[in-house]
Enzyme design. Structure first.
Site, PDB file in Angstrom:
ATOM      1  CG  HIS A 241     -11.094  -2.831  -3.577  1.00 52.53           C
ATOM      2  ND1 HIS A 241      -9.819  -2.928  -4.063  1.00 52.53           N
ATOM      3  CD2 HIS A 241     -10.998  -3.065  -2.231  1.00 52.53           C
ATOM      4  CE1 HIS A 241      -8.991  -3.208  -3.062  1.00 52.53           C
ATOM      5  NE2 HIS A 241      -9.676  -3.302  -1.949  1.00 52.53           N
TER       6      HIS A 241
ATOM      7  CB  CYS B   2      -7.972  -6.109  -1.088  1.00 50.08           C
ATOM      8  SG  CYS B   2      -9.243  -5.802   0.139  1.00 50.08           S
TER       9      CYS B   2
ATOM     10  CD  GLU C 157      -8.804  -3.307  -7.464  1.00 50.49           C
ATOM     11  OE1 GLU C 157      -7.910  -2.962  -8.259  1.00 50.49           O
ATOM     12  OE2 GLU C 157      -9.352  -2.525  -6.645  1.00 50.49           O
TER      13      GLU C 157
HETATM   14  N1  PCA Z   1     -10.362  -4.124   2.458  1.00 50.86           N
HETATM   15  C1  PCA Z   1      -8.940  -4.112   2.710  1.00 50.86           C
HETATM   16  C2  PCA Z   1      -8.647  -5.394   3.421  1.00 50.86           C
HETATM   17  C3  PCA Z   1      -9.963  -5.897   3.904  1.00 50.86           C
HETATM   18  C4  PCA Z   1     -10.975  -5.126   3.153  1.00 50.86           C
HETATM   19  O1  PCA Z   1     -12.188  -5.327   3.139  1.00 50.86           O
HETATM   20  C5  PCA Z   1      -8.105  -3.827   1.459  1.00 50.86           C
HETATM   21  O2  PCA Z   1      -8.582  -3.084   0.580  1.00 50.86           O
HETATM   22  O3  PCA Z   1      -6.977  -4.301   1.347  1.00 50.86           O
END
Ligand code: PCA
Length: 199
Positions: free
Chosen positions: A166, A142, A80
């Site tokens: 991610h 996240c 990100e």
């Molecule tokens: N993904 C979520 C929160 C916890 C996770 O593993 C997110 O993308 O915000």
């Protein structure tokens, strides 16, 4: 030797497993690129997760922080670029539904990652793993923990490599879910190792 704090999340919403948990458990204690990996699992609760990450940072005193989260539906491994000062979205694990409030009242609108995300994506693709930079971590947990870690890094003038990656679903999760793209757990772990090598 340096220390890397690597975090994953517990399961949330209708995802019965969170692949980031198993990745963090697998890599905990390993030494990669002269970093000892210290793995921790975060809760999915707006009032807790950010503070939990900051507590882990002050306990572990890491030289770098990488947080991992599931982005079910994404096809690629996605470091990100930016975290934004906003909570919004689905209910968290205690049923709280945020509605666009700021994470830090006095915080900047956005904070850029200090991880070498370009290098990470190039290296992942070179080693045959599909990856691209993501320009939005969303507004759920996240983004929330990424913002907390970057805000803390800035305010405390630590200047550490800090950021968020991610991941797509693992095959194990995709089998339990209706229709989401997935990568093998082995490839997900390999990808995280490559990212740590890029630090
Ligand atoms: N993904 C979520 C929160 C916890 C996770 O593993 C997110 O993308 O915000």
């Amino acid at each position: 030797m340096k220390k890397l704090l690597l975090t994953g999340f517990e399961p949330f919403l209708d995802y019965p497993i969170n692949p980031t948990m198993k990745i963090v458990e697998d890599l905990d204690g390993e030494v990669i690129n002269n970093y000892e990996v210290v793995g921790r699992i975060l809760t999915v609760v707006f009032s807790k997760s950010g503070k939990q990450l900051l507590n882990e940072i002050s306990d572990v005193q890491p030289d770098a922080v990488i947080s991992l989260g599931l982005a079910a539906g994404r096809h690629k491994f996605t470091p990100e670029r930016i975290a934004i000062n906003c909570n919004e979205g689905d209910p968290d694990n205690i049923g709280f539904i945020p509605s666009g409030e700021k994470i830090y009242e006095d915080g900047m609108d956005g904070l850029f990652t200090t991880l070498p995300i370009q290098r990470m994506v190039q290296e992942l693709n070179r080693q045959g793993l599909p990856a691209e930079i993501s320009n939005s971590a969303g507004t759920y947990l996240c983004n929330n923990v990424m913002y907390h870690a970057l805000y803390n890094n800035l305010i405390e003038r630590k200047n550490l490599p800090v950021g968020f990656i991610h991941l797509p679903a693992s095959h194990e999760l995709a089998i339990k879910h209706k229709k989401i793209p997935s990568m093998s757990h082995e490839d997900l772990v390999k990808a995280v190792r490559i990212c740590i090598e890029c630090l």
